[in-house]
Structures are given as structure tokens and as C-alpha cells.
Design a protein around this motif. Sequence first.
Motif, short mmCIF file in Angstrom:
data_model
loop_
_atom_site.label_atom_id
_atom_site.label_comp_id
_atom_site.label_asym_id
_atom_site.label_seq_id
_atom_site.Cartn_x
_atom_site.Cartn_y
_atom_site.Cartn_z
N THR A 168 40.85 43.19 55.88
CA THR A 168 41.21 41.94 56.57
C THR A 168 39.97 41.08 56.78
OG1 THR A 168 42.88 43.24 57.73
CG2 THR A 168 42.49 41.02 58.55
N ASN A 187 51.68 44.78 48.30
CA ASN A 187 52.33 44.89 49.61
C ASN A 187 52.99 43.54 49.88
OD1 ASN A 187 53.06 45.37 52.24
ND2 ASN A 187 50.97 45.41 53.06
N ASP A 204 43.10 41.49 45.90
CA ASP A 204 43.28 42.44 47.00
C ASP A 204 43.78 43.74 46.38
OD1 ASP A 204 44.27 43.94 49.09
OD2 ASP A 204 45.16 42.24 50.15
N TYR A 250 45.32 49.07 47.63
CA TYR A 250 46.11 50.25 47.22
C TYR A 250 45.72 50.72 45.83
CZ TYR A 250 48.76 48.77 51.28
OH TYR A 250 49.10 48.41 52.57
N SER A 261 40.00 49.03 50.68
CA SER A 261 39.98 49.51 52.08
C SER A 261 39.99 51.03 52.14
CB SER A 261 41.21 48.97 52.81
OG SER A 261 41.33 49.58 54.08
N LYS A 290 43.28 52.84 53.74
CA LYS A 290 44.42 53.26 52.91
C LYS A 290 44.08 54.54 52.17
CE LYS A 290 45.73 49.40 54.05
NZ LYS A 290 46.72 49.25 55.06
N LYS A 344 39.09 50.90 60.29
CA LYS A 344 38.78 49.53 59.87
C LYS A 344 37.47 49.46 59.08
CE LYS A 344 41.01 46.48 60.45
NZ LYS A 344 42.25 46.01 59.75
N1 PMP Z 1 45.66 43.72 52.20
C1 PMP Z 1 46.82 44.38 52.09
C2 PMP Z 1 47.71 44.12 50.93
C3 PMP Z 1 47.17 45.32 53.06
O1 PMP Z 1 48.32 45.97 52.97
C4 PMP Z 1 46.29 45.54 54.15
C5 PMP Z 1 46.62 46.46 55.28
N2 PMP Z 1 47.56 47.32 55.09
C6 PMP Z 1 45.11 44.83 54.21
C7 PMP Z 1 44.83 43.91 53.23
C8 PMP Z 1 44.16 45.01 55.34
O2 PMP Z 1 43.48 46.22 55.27
P1 PMP Z 1 42.54 46.71 56.47
O3 PMP Z 1 43.41 47.51 57.38
O4 PMP Z 1 41.50 47.53 55.80
O5 PMP Z 1 42.00 45.51 57.14
#
Ligand code: PMP
Length: 394
Positions: free
Chosen positions: A110, A183, A211, A214, A242, A245, A253
Amino acid sequence: MKPENFIFAFMKYPNLISSKLPNIGTSIFAVMSKLAADNNAINLSQGFPDFSCSEELIGLVNKYMLAGFNQYAPMAGLMSLREIIAEKTEDLYSAKYDPESEITITAGATQAIFTAISALIHEGDEVIIFEPAYDCYQPAIELNGGKTVYLQLKAPTYSIDWEEVKKVINYRTKMIIINTPHNPTGSIMTAGDMAKLEKLTQSTEIIIISDEVYEHIIFDGYEHQSVSRFPKLAERSIIISSFGKTFHATGWKIGYCVAPKNLMTEFRKVHQFLVFCCNTPIQHALAEYLKKKNNYLELGSFYQKKRDYFFSLIKNSKFSLEPASGTYFQLLRYNGISKEKDTNFAVRLTKDFGIASIPISVFYHDGVDNKVLRFCFSKKEETLEKAAEILNKI
Ligand code: PMP
Ligand code: GLN
């Protein structure tokens, strides 16, 4: 305060706060997780595992805390962690990034996304996103004076219509944000998609945010198509991932960003004032834990088993579904059950049936409602069984 002063203060500041995001409420993830907790419902809404992350990884964080690694890390992140990320990226996608100047550790994806957008979007720049879109892109664009251009992924495969992309690209288009595995839909982009993106953006100044949080959660023998695999795309792309995940630790975080030096230089100018640096002992622990490649290479088969188990439990329910190709989310369509708006239906399922999900219309700027809910299957078998028992009764 004397009454006359109070009136004066009131008159002087009638509209003390002029919202920068007047149309934004509270994130659906916060709303549905609270509703689930208030109603003691099984929470398959917000995406997080209900099982523990690795004991070994927790032990490593502990080890580094006890060893005294508790002060600021370097601004761009611990070098040993950046080095192992460079190695992983080269191993998996044959792409070389210099840990010194092209990799930065972030406080989750994020923050990385917000940082990248803040660093690169100027007033009036257009940014193309694909809906249903993860919820943090649009607010970051608008806060930075950009204009969001919305295109819809095409159901049932939720793929990109590249002809539509071509039509909306103009001299103001500064950025395209893609997300694969995706997502909330669980769809994935193919090598063909990447080739089309490359063709459309060549000889433009468009920057890609990819992004890829995943990246390791992909099923059925598919390979993740990171933009880093495509040199011509990679040279204009910021890739975000990230550890939340990948290592079942969404609450930590912590994530990272890789990009060519010219883009990373701008990224870091913002990063240093947004967080400066990230959690030190966790970075040490991750640098050590990432040495064992199976810790991330086995994630796809781990989650494919969960997806298949969940699928087998609900295959006779009245919901219809196409198995997700990646992520830990499964979409379920309920048009055979109810005509209710998805937001109402999701609330009713939580309150009356005890199961929380995410309504997909919230990921469209104009609330398109295809009667689809998202369920997170990053859960213990017993949770999936309890959830399926409820879903089969609806
Ligand atoms: N991008 C997508 C597509 C997500 O699904 C998520 C969180 N699930 C994030 C960004 C943010 O990830 P983080 O929790 O590491 O901030
Ligand atoms: N990315 C997670 C999801 O899609 C939620 C993250 C958050 O709560 N902001 O459910």
C-alpha cells in the motif's frame, strides 16, 4: 470560551475542513471485518490468513530483536534483503535489478503504491486502471491531482480489452496500473497481454505500476508473468510486491518495490519522507528466511490445495463459480439465489447467516453490480468447512 468569542470562531471557520476525498468513505475491508466481528461471523471478507505464519520466521524476528537490531534501517532497506530480492527476481524472471539503486523495501505494498503514484503523477495526468480495481489506486491518484480513467475487465475471464486501452491513451496518459494475479477476481495476465501492453506503450512516456503482490500465488501450472520478464516493459515499470501475502504475515506491513534507477530515484525522494525506512528486525529475518527458496516457491501449491478444497466443499451450492487462477480469493456469483444488490446481500449474509464476504461492486467507480461476492480461502480447513456448510444452505 466566552459566548461571543465562540460565535466569532464559528463564523470565521464555517467550513474548517474541505475534504480532499469527498466521495471516499471507509474501506470495505475495514467495514466488513468489523461487521464480521460484531456479528461473530466467519470472516472470509478481508484477505488475511487465519493460520499462523512460520514459527521459524517468528523465531528469526525474535533473534534479531534480541541481538539488538532495533534502530533505523537504511532508508532504502537493509542491503542483505535487497540483495536477496535481486537474486529472487533474476532467478524467477531473468531480470537484473541493482540492489543499490533499483530496489527499495517498503511498509507493505500500500505504501509502495502510494509512494510511486505521489512521486510520478502531476496535476492533470491521466492514469488508467482496470475495474474491478483494488481500492487504494484511485484515492492515491486523486490526492495527487491526477485523473483516473476507468476501463472494465471483461467477465467471465476478467481480461483486459487492449483495443479499449488503445482508444483511451492520449497525450495526458501518464500511467497504467495493472495487477496480476488480480485482486478481487483471481484472474491472471498472460504473456500475450504483456506483449500488447509493451506494444501500446512503446514510444510513449507511459509508466506502468505493476502490482504483483500475489506473484507466488498462482495455480494450475500457470507461470506468473511479471512485467520484469519483458525488458522493454520493465524499463518503464515499477513492480510492487508484499511479504504480507507471501509469508502469511499481513500484519507486518512489509513489502518492496523494484524499478529502473531513473524511476527508483524519484520513488525514493518520496519514500524517505513518507516512512523514511521500514522495520529493522523483520528485514533481517526476511533476508535470512528468503534464502530457502521453497519458503516462497511452494506457496502456489499450498494455496491451490485450499482453493480446490473450498471448491469441492461448495460445488453443489447454489452459487456459481469459475475457479480462481491466482490470489487467495474466490468469486461466487449469486444470481441464482437473489436479486439483491451485492452490498445488501453481503451484509445480510454476515448478519443472518454468519459469513462475511466482499461485494464486488465497491471496486467499480460507478458501482456495477454483477451479483458477485469475493470469499478469501486463506483459511484453515476447519474454517473452510464451516463456511461451506453455511454457503450450501443459502
Ligand atoms: N495490492 C493488492 C492487489 C492487494 O490485494 C493488497 C493487499 N491485500 C495490497 C496491494 C496491499 O498490500 P499490503 O498489505 O502489503 O499493503
Ligand atoms: N488486500 C486485502 C484484501 O483485499 C485487504 C487489505 C486491507 O485491509 N487494506 O482483502
